[in-house]
Design a protein around this motif. Structure first.
Motif, short mmCIF file in Angstrom:
data_model
loop_
_atom_site.label_atom_id
_atom_site.label_comp_id
_atom_site.label_asym_id
_atom_site.label_seq_id
_atom_site.Cartn_x
_atom_site.Cartn_y
_atom_site.Cartn_z
N ASN A 85 -12.05 5.58 -11.29
CA ASN A 85 -13.38 5.73 -10.70
C ASN A 85 -13.98 7.06 -11.15
O ASN A 85 -13.53 8.11 -10.72
N ARG A 114 -1.92 3.65 -5.31
CA ARG A 114 -3.18 4.38 -5.38
C ARG A 114 -2.95 5.80 -4.88
O ARG A 114 -2.28 6.00 -3.85
N LEU A 166 -11.94 0.33 -6.64
CA LEU A 166 -10.92 0.03 -7.66
C LEU A 166 -10.71 -1.47 -7.82
O LEU A 166 -9.61 -1.93 -8.14
#
Length: 286
Positions: free
Chosen positions: A211, A73, A274
């Motif tokens: 997102n 991430r 997420l």
């Protein structure tokens, strides 16, 4: 026990009448409450990332470091990779040093101070006929020359400052940063490889923004005009049938596909943690 044919016929007729009565009753319910009929309509959809990009450097060089790996991430502006930049770093350090030089300007100010005193003395002496006017003019010329040297020193320092900004910009091009918050989808190059813009391997990493997620809903042409911007739809992923998400309509196709008789509606589905899957089929309902 065996039933007579007459009894079987009566039983079948009773069941048929009961089914017709139930259907008639449901028809009256849907007629009086058309929203119930609309709520049952579902449409095929696909949950996908908001955007997927392949990122690389605008400059050529040897790939020195890759700081992320597949599945990581990432945050916006996070450093992802860098090229070997020792030469560019040295040039930037030199340009910064030149931009901070104060000696030429300080020397010019000292010369101005000395020339001002010299000119004042000779001007007074020339006024009292103790010195020729030529000497006074020479002292004035020296003062003006010292003032011009100060201007040149300031201009050179400004040029050096701009050169430093240029070199720093060139150096920053050798550092790869994330354009958005998301995840690393794939890695195409590894440290030690030569990166060249426009070559076969034109990217180092593939990134996806998750997102918000984008939901692509396919609707029949009969429903054109029903959805509108800012309205919401309920989305149910295929792999999580027990979960229902609320997504807002962000855009609507204004052109209908004549071959399939459908049009597409795009939704924005918030995904701050997420945890909502992407790349999966889903069902959407108004």
């Amino acid at each position: 026990m065996t039933l007579e044919p007459r009894t079987l016929l009566g039983y079948a007729r009773a069941r048929r009448n009961a089914a017709q009565g139930l259907a008639l009753g449901m028809g009256w319910v849907l007629l009086l409450n058309p929203s119930i009929a609309k709520a049952t309509a579902t449409f095929d959809c696909l949950i996908e990332p908001a955007q997927t990009v392949e990122v690389g450097f605008p400059a050529a060089g040897v790939l020195e470091r890759v700081l992320v790996k597949r599945g990581d991430r990432i945050a916006r502006d996070q450093v992802l990779a860098s090229l070997d930049s020792r030469t560019e770093q040295a040039a930037t350090d030199l340009a910064r040093f030149k931009s901070q030089l104060a000696g030429p300007a300080q020397l010019a100010r000292s010369k101005i101070e000395f020339s001002q005193r010299k000119f004042a003395r000779r001007h007074d002496m020339a006024a009292e006929k103790l010195m020729s006017a030529q000497d006074s003019d020479d002292a004035e010329a020296e003062l003006k020359q010292a003032q011009a040297e100060l201007v040149v020193a300031k201009e050179n320092r400004e040029v050096a400052r701009l050169e430093y900004i240029q070199q720093a910009s060139q150096l920053s091009l050798r550092t790869l940063r994330s354009p958005f918050e998301g995840v690393v989808v794939d890695q195409m190059m590894w440290p030690g490889e030569i990166f060249e813009p426009g070559a076969t391997k034109h990217a180092v990493l593939k990134l996806a923004q998750l997102n918000p997620l984008r939901v692509r809903v396919v609707m029949p042409l009969q429903d054109f005009g029903q959805p509108s911007l800012a309205k919401t739809m309920t989305v149910t992923p295929e792999i999580q049938p027990a979960k229902h998400y609320t997504a807002k309509i962000s855009s609507i196709d204004r052109i209908i596909d004549a071959a399939s008789g459908t049009f597409v509606v795009f939704l924005d589905l918030p995904n701050p943690k997420l945890d909502t899957p992407s790349g999966v089929k889903c069902k959407a309902s108004l």
